[in-house]
Design a protein around this motif. Structure first.
Motif, mmCIF file in Angstrom:
data_model
loop_
_atom_site.group_PDB
_atom_site.id
_atom_site.type_symbol
_atom_site.label_atom_id
_atom_site.label_comp_id
_atom_site.label_asym_id
_atom_site.label_seq_id
_atom_site.Cartn_x
_atom_site.Cartn_y
_atom_site.Cartn_z
ATOM 1 N N LEU A 102 36.446 34.834 18.560
ATOM 2 C CA LEU A 102 36.689 35.717 19.751
ATOM 3 C C LEU A 102 36.123 35.561 20.871
ATOM 4 N N GLY A 103 34.856 34.923 20.701
ATOM 5 C CA GLY A 103 34.131 34.546 22.030
ATOM 6 C C GLY A 103 34.755 33.392 22.788
ATOM 7 N N GLY A 104 34.989 32.397 21.944
ATOM 8 C CA GLY A 104 35.672 31.067 22.351
ATOM 9 C C GLY A 104 37.186 31.575 22.958
ATOM 10 N N LEU A 105 38.129 32.447 22.191
ATOM 11 C CA LEU A 105 39.364 33.029 22.898
ATOM 12 C C LEU A 105 39.226 33.419 24.294
ATOM 13 N N ALA A 106 37.973 34.643 24.241
ATOM 14 C CA ALA A 106 37.741 35.148 25.531
ATOM 15 C C ALA A 106 37.408 34.248 26.587
ATOM 16 N N ALA A 107 36.639 33.325 26.350
ATOM 17 C CA ALA A 107 36.382 32.274 27.325
ATOM 18 C C ALA A 107 37.399 31.354 27.855
ATOM 19 N N LEU A 108 38.529 31.243 26.708
ATOM 20 C CA LEU A 108 39.984 30.438 27.337
ATOM 21 C C LEU A 108 40.347 31.289 28.086
ATOM 22 N N ARG A 109 40.542 32.517 27.719
ATOM 23 C CA ARG A 109 41.335 33.621 28.450
ATOM 24 C C ARG A 109 40.971 33.336 30.040
ATOM 25 N N ALA A 110 39.687 33.602 30.202
ATOM 26 C CA ALA A 110 39.146 33.495 31.589
ATOM 27 C C ALA A 110 39.516 32.218 32.223
ATOM 28 N N LEU A 111 39.530 30.997 31.533
ATOM 29 C CA LEU A 111 40.010 30.052 32.474
ATOM 30 C C LEU A 111 41.374 30.051 32.726
ATOM 31 N N ARG A 112 42.114 30.526 31.932
ATOM 32 C CA ARG A 112 43.611 30.703 32.099
ATOM 33 C C ARG A 112 44.147 31.515 33.178
ATOM 34 N N VAL A 113 43.378 32.676 33.602
ATOM 35 C CA VAL A 113 43.580 33.374 34.818
ATOM 36 C C VAL A 113 43.352 32.407 36.009
ATOM 37 N N ASP A 114 44.354 31.756 36.223
ATOM 38 C CA ASP A 114 44.277 30.691 37.365
ATOM 39 C C ASP A 114 44.848 31.262 38.653
ATOM 40 N N GLN A 115 45.447 32.336 38.886
ATOM 41 C CA GLN A 115 45.847 32.573 40.125
ATOM 42 C C GLN A 115 44.837 32.853 41.088
ATOM 43 N N MET A 116 44.843 32.231 42.404
ATOM 44 C CA MET A 116 44.011 32.700 43.487
ATOM 45 C C MET A 116 44.897 32.558 44.927
ATOM 46 N N CYS A 117 44.805 33.455 45.446
ATOM 47 C CA CYS A 117 45.456 33.805 46.830
ATOM 48 C C CYS A 117 44.865 33.060 47.948
ATOM 49 N N ASP A 118 45.547 32.222 48.568
ATOM 50 C CA ASP A 118 45.014 31.720 49.713
ATOM 51 C C ASP A 118 46.112 31.656 50.850
ATOM 52 N N LEU A 119 45.361 31.026 51.996
ATOM 53 C CA LEU A 119 46.494 30.998 53.038
ATOM 54 C C LEU A 119 46.922 29.404 53.123
ATOM 55 N N LEU A 154 44.317 40.661 52.709
ATOM 56 C CA LEU A 154 45.179 40.809 51.330
ATOM 57 C C LEU A 154 44.677 39.655 50.512
ATOM 58 N N ALA A 155 44.381 38.480 50.944
ATOM 59 C CA ALA A 155 43.933 37.346 50.000
ATOM 60 C C ALA A 155 42.698 37.615 49.266
ATOM 61 N N ILE A 156 41.664 38.157 50.111
ATOM 62 C CA ILE A 156 40.342 38.827 49.614
ATOM 63 C C ILE A 156 40.634 39.762 48.537
ATOM 64 N N SER A 157 41.334 40.648 48.784
ATOM 65 C CA SER A 157 41.759 41.828 47.920
ATOM 66 C C SER A 157 42.048 41.344 46.551
ATOM 67 N N ILE A 158 43.385 40.355 46.650
ATOM 68 C CA ILE A 158 43.886 40.021 45.289
ATOM 69 C C ILE A 158 42.763 39.204 44.619
ATOM 70 N N ASN A 159 42.233 38.494 45.351
ATOM 71 C CA ASN A 159 41.081 37.273 44.588
ATOM 72 C C ASN A 159 40.028 37.952 43.964
ATOM 73 N N GLU A 160 39.655 39.147 44.870
ATOM 74 C CA GLU A 160 38.547 40.131 43.961
ATOM 75 C C GLU A 160 38.841 40.636 42.695
#
Length: 169
Positions: free
Chosen positions: A90-107, A129-135
């Motif tokens: 479960l620890g490994g799966l949670a770490a993989l899930r953290a790496l899969r959240v890949d969206q970052m908002c940029d200009l 808007l970008a800062i808010s989404i990224n946070e």
């Protein structure tokens, strides 16, 4: 899910923040994302090493091992082993899930082109808007890394109990 174009409720007050400050906040959020990714990768390494150690411990559980008696002790050790293994997994799966959240908002260049000649407040709104989404996204990543740490810690504690049980019984 985070919708694009969604600004914080008091968005008009953010226009008062200096543009340089907003750009620094945007850059620091990117750095925070990189730090969380490094922690998630370290967790994956810890899980990999733990599984390697676990495979050697499983060798101790083979038939005919003088350290393990059959019956209640064997069942107890098997349960410790299974719970520890599940926790590490479960620890490994949670770490993989953290790496899969890949969206970052940029200009991007399209946004920069659209902002040419626009008032500074428009650029500030885009940055807010970008800062808010990224946070929000970085907080989600951070939660997955925290869950990963917790599962790995629990798995290691269970494996330590398993080892102590083997040694002192």
């Amino acid at each position: 899910m985070i919708e694009t174009g969604e600004l914080p409720p008091d968005r008009e007050r953010y226009v008062e923040i200096d543009l340089g400050t907003l750009e620094r906040l945007h850059a620091s959020e990117k750095d925070r994302k990189k730090g969380i990714e490094e922690k998630a990768k370290a967790n994956l390494v810890a899980v990999t090493v733990s599984f390697a150690l676990l495979s050697s411990v499983i060798g101790l559980l083979r038939e005919g091992n003088p350290f393990i008696k059959h019956g209640a002790l064997g069942i107890t050790l098997t349960i410790f082993l299974a719970v520890g293994l599940i926790s590490l997994l479960l620890g490994g799966l949670a770490a993989l899930r953290a790496l899969r959240v890949d969206q970052m908002c940029d200009l991007y260049i399209q946004t920069e082109y659209r902002l040419l000649g626009a008032p500074e407040t428009e650029r500030k709104r885009e940055l807010v808007l970008a800062i808010s989404i990224n946070e929000r996204i970085t907080n989600i990543r951070s939660n997955f890394v925290d869950a990963s740490y917790t599962h790995i810690r629990n798995g290691i504690l269970i494996m330590a109990c398993f080892g102590l049980f083997l040694i002192f019984h």
